[in-house]
Design a protein around this motif. Structure first.
Motif, PDB file in Angstrom:
ATOM      1  N   PHE A 290       0.844  -1.197   0.000  1.00 27.90           N
ATOM      2  CA  PHE A 290       0.000   0.000   0.000  1.00 27.90           C
ATOM      3  C   PHE A 290       0.883   1.253   0.000  1.00 27.90           C
ATOM      4  O   PHE A 290       0.642   2.201  -0.753  1.00 27.90           O
ATOM      5  CB  PHE A 290      -0.902  -0.022   1.239  1.00 27.90           C
ATOM      6  N   ILE A 308     -10.111   2.789  -2.966  1.00 22.81           N
ATOM      7  CA  ILE A 308      -9.603   2.094  -1.780  1.00 22.81           C
ATOM      8  C   ILE A 308     -10.795   1.559  -0.995  1.00 22.81           C
ATOM      9  O   ILE A 308     -11.479   2.295  -0.283  1.00 22.81           O
ATOM     10  CB  ILE A 308      -8.751   3.027  -0.892  1.00 22.81           C
ATOM     11  N   THR A 313      -6.751  -3.613   2.834  1.00 20.05           N
ATOM     12  CA  THR A 313      -5.547  -4.129   3.484  1.00 20.05           C
ATOM     13  C   THR A 313      -5.873  -5.225   4.502  1.00 20.05           C
ATOM     14  O   THR A 313      -5.009  -5.644   5.265  1.00 20.05           O
ATOM     15  CB  THR A 313      -4.767  -3.003   4.205  1.00 20.05           C
ATOM     16  N   THR A 317      -8.767   1.005   6.952  1.00 21.24           N
ATOM     17  CA  THR A 317      -7.788   1.790   6.183  1.00 21.24           C
ATOM     18  C   THR A 317      -7.681   3.235   6.652  1.00 21.24           C
ATOM     19  O   THR A 317      -6.852   3.982   6.154  1.00 21.24           O
ATOM     20  CB  THR A 317      -8.175   1.804   4.694  1.00 21.24           C
TER      21      THR A 317
END
Length: 431
Positions: A290, A308, A313, A317
């Protein structure tokens, strides 16, 4: 003659549901009643986040997982589906068959759910399998026994006998790295093994199923060598299934709400200037990747639109975005989801950075970014590939030529158009 009634069953992931939904639209335009079967979990998401077409029937069955389970764990999801869902599907179709006025007449299942074709056979429904992946990926996954006999993979778990080995199934078919086979792409060996066993079982179900066709979200001209290798009149490419080619108003492209400010932001950018970044509905980036991506986008010196997802992740985030606020600055726009086909058609777009899911590939073309020895795609690699792609006029011409071939295949007389008519006529036969 009664109205033909098609049942659809996608694999329960967004990238599988949406192209099958596009196929359902096209079949509805040909006079079919449509019933779309999702899992309970995705059924609730779909109805809460999108406007569904009133002419479709949406129903659901359980996926065998608990409410708190992680459905991004594809290996665990596949195991649960195979164990719990067939009986529920059988009961559902048997119940529908008692409704004399509107019985289903055909069944289209995601080929990743090939066990469902056996259910269709038991209930007397004619059926077809639908591949959401490329024909090349489909062929690699159907070639397990061949790869074992060639000594490329191990029989018990599909792992590589020689890590990194590249093989070619037939002249003209793109080469494949054994480490990139679908069942070898998970983070742990146990998940890889579960997926391998699921695919082996899926292959057996496809082989034994009494289905009339395998239809592909691809077009013949894009994968000519692969379709020639498959050499079967049962293999019908009918794509690309893009929403603008549906005769009905398109369903929203996602389970996340599109950010409607994307277009107004793009309208303010110069033509051929913006980098669009999106990694589909399932791909996960670790924090290191990232960070490299954020820095790489900055190094390009170009404006960028970055999708996003809240779970991109594998965790929240918010804190990551706060750390990169200065990096993103005024040049970048971050959204949770975008109307992708509209974004890609915008004149401000210069290039697209993606995970290479087949839906995204059908909407674009590009170069491969290469990871370093630690498996990380560095900021320098990102900048370099963007500069190479944007500056390559030959690449742009080839992309435009491929686009024209795709559109031509969808027009009357084109390969995908004619294959679709063949498929439709077969599904209507004797109704």
């Amino acid at each position: 003659m009664r109205r033909p009634h098609a049942l659809f069953l996608p694999f329960p992931a967004q990238g599988h549901i949406l192209p099958l939904m596009e196929l359902a639209y096209r079949m509805a335009s040909q006079g079919f009643t449509i019933t779309f079967i999702n899992t309970h979990f995705n059924h609730a998401r779909l109805l809460s986040s999108t406007t569904t077409p009133p002419s479709f029937n949406f129903i659901s069955i359980p996926d065998g997982m608990q409410p708190e389970d992680d459905r991004n764990d594809i290996a665990k999801l596949c195991h649960a589906l195979l164990k719990f869902t067939p009986l529920h599907l059988l009961q559902l179709i048997n119940t529908m068959n008692t409704q004399e006025s509107d019985k289903p007449t055909c069944f289209i299942a995601d080929e990743a759910m090939a066990w469902a074709l056996d259910v269709a056979k038991k209930t007397g429904l004619r059926s077809a399998a639908f591949s959401t992946s490329s024909a090349n990926t489909y062929t690699n996954m159907r070639s397990v026994q061949c790869l074992i006999e060639l000594g490329i993979i191990n029989e018990h778990d599909g792992s590589a006998k020689k890590p990194g080995q590249v093989f070619i199934l037939s002249p003209g078919i793109p080469p494949m790295n054994v480490d990139h086979l679908h069942w070898n792409c998970f983070l742990d060996s146990e998940s890889n093994k579960i997926m391998f066993e699921y695919i082996v079982n899926n292959n057996k179900e496809l082989k034994n199923a009494d289905h009339e066709f395998v239809i592909f979200n691809s077009f013949y001209e894009a994968e000519k060598a692969v379709f020639n290798y498959l050499n079967s009149s049962k293999m019908l490419p009918i794509g690309p299934l893009l929403s603008k080619h549906s005769s009905s108003v398109s369903l929203s492209r996602c389970f996340w709400a599109d950010d409607k400010t994307c277009k107004s932001w793009l309208d303010k950018q110069c033509d051929n200037s913006v980098i669009y970044v999106a990694f589909g509905s399932l791909a996960i980036l670790d924090e290191r990747q990232f960070q490299e991506l954020a820095l790489g986008l900055t190094l390009t010196g170009r404006p960028f639109l970055w999708v996003i997802r809240p779970d991109i992740t594998g965790k929240a985030t918010t804190s990551l975005l706060e750390r990169f606020e200065d990096v993103i600055g005024d040049r970048g726009k971050v959204v949770e989801w975008s109307p992708q086909e509209e974004v890609l058609a915008h004149p401000a777009l210069a290039c697209f950075i993606t995970h290479c899911g087949w839906n995204s590939t059908m909407e674009s073309i590009g170069l491969k970014m290469m990871p370093n020895e630690n498996g990380l795609i560095t900021k320098e690699e990102i900048r370099g590939k963007v500069e190479e792609l944007v500056g390559d006029e030959g690449m742009k011409k080839r992309a435009l030529a491929l686009k024209e071939m795709a559109l031509k295949s969808l027009d009357k007389g084109g390969s995908s158009f004619e294959n679709f008519i063949t498929f439709i006529n077969a599904m209507k036969d004797d109704v």
